[in-house]
Scaffold this motif. Structure first.
Motif, short mmCIF file in Angstrom:
data_model
loop_
_atom_site.label_atom_id
_atom_site.label_comp_id
_atom_site.label_asym_id
_atom_site.label_seq_id
_atom_site.Cartn_x
_atom_site.Cartn_y
_atom_site.Cartn_z
N ASN A 198 -6.95 1.81 0.50
CA ASN A 198 -5.90 2.73 0.74
C ASN A 198 -6.21 4.05 1.37
OD1 ASN A 198 -6.81 4.17 -1.38
ND2 ASN A 198 -5.31 3.10 -3.02
N LYS A 199 -5.32 5.07 1.28
CA LYS A 199 -5.71 6.35 2.14
C LYS A 199 -6.96 6.97 1.16
CE LYS A 199 -3.95 10.88 2.95
NZ LYS A 199 -2.94 11.86 2.86
N LEU A 200 -6.65 6.73 -0.31
CA LEU A 200 -7.78 7.40 -1.17
C LEU A 200 -9.17 6.78 -0.99
CD1 LEU A 200 -5.67 8.15 -4.14
CD2 LEU A 200 -5.94 9.65 -2.20
N GLY A 201 -9.52 5.94 -0.26
CA GLY A 201 -10.49 4.98 -0.14
C GLY A 201 -10.68 3.89 -1.44
N ARG A 202 -9.66 3.77 -2.14
CA ARG A 202 -9.55 2.86 -3.31
C ARG A 202 -9.69 1.55 -2.76
NH1 ARG A 202 -6.66 1.16 -7.70
NH2 ARG A 202 -4.83 1.98 -7.07
N LYS A 203 -10.57 0.54 -3.07
CA LYS A 203 -10.51 -0.73 -2.70
C LYS A 203 -10.06 -1.66 -3.83
CE LYS A 203 -14.08 0.17 0.88
NZ LYS A 203 -15.37 -0.39 1.34
N ALA A 204 -9.32 -3.05 -3.18
CA ALA A 204 -8.98 -3.87 -4.18
C ALA A 204 -8.68 -5.21 -3.24
CB ALA A 204 -7.70 -3.58 -4.65
N THR A 205 -8.49 -6.30 -4.08
CA THR A 205 -8.39 -7.71 -3.24
C THR A 205 -6.79 -7.76 -3.38
OG1 THR A 205 -8.55 -8.99 -5.29
CG2 THR A 205 -10.53 -8.34 -3.74
N LEU A 206 -6.43 -8.62 -2.56
CA LEU A 206 -5.01 -9.09 -2.63
C LEU A 206 -4.97 -9.75 -4.00
CD1 LEU A 206 -4.04 -10.85 0.73
CD2 LEU A 206 -2.99 -8.69 -0.07
N LEU A 228 4.41 -4.87 7.04
CA LEU A 228 3.88 -3.42 7.28
C LEU A 228 2.67 -3.34 6.16
CD1 LEU A 228 4.33 -0.35 7.50
CD2 LEU A 228 5.76 -0.52 5.47
N PRO A 229 2.48 -4.03 4.95
CA PRO A 229 1.15 -4.03 4.43
C PRO A 229 -0.09 -4.03 5.35
CG PRO A 229 2.87 -5.04 3.01
CD PRO A 229 3.33 -4.66 4.47
N ASN A 277 2.83 0.06 -3.24
CA ASN A 277 2.41 0.93 -4.16
C ASN A 277 1.07 1.52 -4.13
OD1 ASN A 277 5.07 1.44 -5.22
ND2 ASN A 277 4.93 0.05 -6.94
N PHE A 278 0.10 0.26 -3.80
CA PHE A 278 -1.15 0.55 -3.86
C PHE A 278 -1.70 1.14 -2.50
CE2 PHE A 278 -5.39 -1.28 -2.28
CZ PHE A 278 -6.25 -0.60 -3.06
N LEU A 279 -1.17 0.49 -1.45
CA LEU A 279 -1.81 1.05 -0.01
C LEU A 279 -1.29 2.53 0.19
CD1 LEU A 279 -0.97 -2.36 2.03
CD2 LEU A 279 -3.24 -1.18 1.48
N LEU A 280 -0.03 2.95 -0.28
CA LEU A 280 0.48 4.30 0.11
C LEU A 280 0.01 5.26 -1.04
CD1 LEU A 280 3.90 3.65 1.45
CD2 LEU A 280 1.95 4.31 2.73
#
Length: 504
Positions: A198-206, A228-229, A277-280
């Motif tokens: 996401n914008k904050l550089g935080r990473k996660a998997t699906l 969109l995601p 919610n995560f990506l934005l």
């Protein structure tokens, strides 16, 4: 890959991103969507229609660009980004061993045959014993022994059959459990292979984000096919700052649906919220226009009142009843104005976008009587609408069953198997110089969005109501007004008609 948005007509970059679930299309999104439509017109003519999401962003060099993807449509055109569904690694689910089920099934069949065969033979011996007793010549001890043997053996074989049935059931239950675990593990493997940022550089998997949907496979697939995601994930990975986003319809419309060509639609919350919610996270979003207190200082307009009833003229854009957002609604206003009223007051509703007569009861007996009248179809309503074009016929009846489109709330759809009956009588009153038709609607049933979908659908009038941003094209308002309601007054027993002249 972002495509440069050549000759961008709008360079406004406020740093506030589109609120995804309800918005007015940004000029840059409209411009980008026009390029996408041009591409589809040239390369997808004759293909199925689709919902296309567009994301406009500012690239690291400061140039504006856009990317697009097809929502709920597995597009192979390289012009479009792939959805997460298309990015998933191939399924590697191997067939599970079924030996236990097959063995249990064979043992059950064998036990069943033994039991039934012995039961048939025992029945024949029982009839033989009965004939012997009737003849008067028989050995009592032998007959008793024969009967006891048959009875005991029958019970033993029956028990063995029951145990075989239970063993087969246990084998099938175990197989279902192993299948569930295998499918869940396969989803975990596939979802865990795709990284989000996401914008904050935080990473996660699906998998991190969607683990709660592993047992809701249909919804999970719909989420993964949402466009969109995937677009936002590309943007953040390429260090592109999102500027605006939107989605619009291109091409033929499915038989159950009604959509205006080129109309922009909010992103369906059910399919998007978890990932967005995560990506934005960290993005500043526009205000939800539906959450604005537009009617904070609204003065109620009472169009009829007596000891039992009160009717208001509900303005377009005001909720009939409380919703999830903290904004004024007419029901709350009525409860405040009439604190002495008994019972629930509410008798019926109007869509938020629809204006006109809204009726409330002041006491329980009136509410009960009119609720029964509504249920039996003896309350008559007249709506006035302005349609985008004139229907083929000047009058008639529309009969199209409706139900909720489950992953496109609040949109409804025409559904002949699961839909509820919905009938609307209509009459064209006039057609103006712009070809727009003024129509009176007389609904026989009261389904959500009934008039809007009956007007817009190809099997209805094929003429959307002006301003219908769900089934037609957005305008300054939805041109639909509840002009009159008629019923037998539960106290006076006289026919009462309450009218509010149409404002357009």
């Amino acid at each position: 890959m972002f495509k440069e948005l050549e000759h961008a007509e709008c360079t406004d970059d406020s740093g506030v991103l589109t609120y995804p679930y309800h918005y007015r299309a940004h000029p840059l999104v409209i411009q980008a969507a026009n390029f996408v439509r041009q591409h589809l017109n040239e390369h997808a003519c004759g293909q199925a229609g689709r919902l296309v999401a567009v994301l406009v962003g500012r690239m690291p060099d400061g140039v504006l660009g856009f990317i697009a993807a097809c929502d709920q449509f597995d597009c192979t055109d390289s012009y479009f980004e792939k959805t997460f569904w298309q990015q998933l690694p191939s399924e590697e689910l191997k067939p599970l061993n079924t030996d236990r089920i097959e063995k249990a099934f064979e043992e059950k069949i064998a036990a069943q045959e033994k039991y039934l065969n012995f039961k048939e033979a025992a029945h024949a011996r029982k009839e033989h014993r009965q004939r012997q007793r009737a003849s008067g010549v028989f050995n009592p001890e032998a007959l008793i022994a024969s009967s006891q043997f048959d009875s005991g053996e029958l019970d033993r074989l029956k028990l063995k059959y029951i145990l075989a049935l239970q063993a087969e059931e246990a084998a099938r239950s175990d197989f279902q459990h192993r299948t569930h675990i295998a499918v869940e593990n396969e989803w975990k493997r596939r979802l865990g292979s795709i990284q989000l940022q996401n914008k904050l550089g935080r990473k996660a998997t699906l998998l991190d984000v969607l683990s709660g949907y592993l047992n809701q496979e249909d919804l999970l697939k719909a989420i993964l096919r949402s466009a969109l995601p995937a677009l936002l994930n590309v943007a953040y990975a390429e260090k592109v700052a999102p500027v605006a986003m939107g989605q619009s319809w291109w091409g033929p419309v499915a038989s159950y649906d009604a959509r205006g060509e080129g109309t922009f639609f909010g992103f369906a919350r059910e399919r998007h919220e978890k990932l967005l919610n995560f990506l934005l996270e960290g993005e500043k979003l526009e205000k939800n226009q539906l959450s604005l207190q537009t009617f904070k200082d609204w003065k109620p307009e009472i169009v009829y009142e007596d000891d039992d009833l009160v009717a208001f003229n509900k303005p377009a854009g005001m909720l009939s009843v409380p919703g999830k957002l903290p904004v004024n609604d007419l029901y709350s206003v009525a409860m405040t104005l009439y604190p002495e009223a008994t019972g629930p007051m509410l008798l019926h509703r109007l869509d938020m976008a629809t204006s006109g007569v809204l009726l409330f009861a002041k006491n329980k007996s009136t509410h009960r009587a009119l609720q029964m009248a509504f249920a039996h179809g003896s309350v008559r309503k007249r709506y006035i609408a302005l349609l985008e074009r004139a229907p083929a016929q000047t009058s008639g009846e529309i009969d199209l069953p409706l139900c909720l489109n489950p992953y496109e709330r609040p949109r409804q759809m025409v559904e002949y198997t699961y839909g509820k009956p919905a009938q609307t009588v209509y009459k064209v009153l006039n057609v103006n110089e712009n070809g727009q038709a003024r129509v009176a609607f007389y609904p026989k049933t009261d389904r959500t969005h009934q008039l809007r979908l009956h007007a817009a659908h190809a099997e209805g009038l094929a003429a959307p109501i002006i301003g219908d941003d769900l089934y037609g094209h957005a305008a300054d308002r939805l041109y639909l007004h509840a002009e009159a309601i008629r019923f037998i007054h539960p106290t006076t027993r006289e026919l009462l008609t309450i009218e509010v002249p149409c404002p357009f």
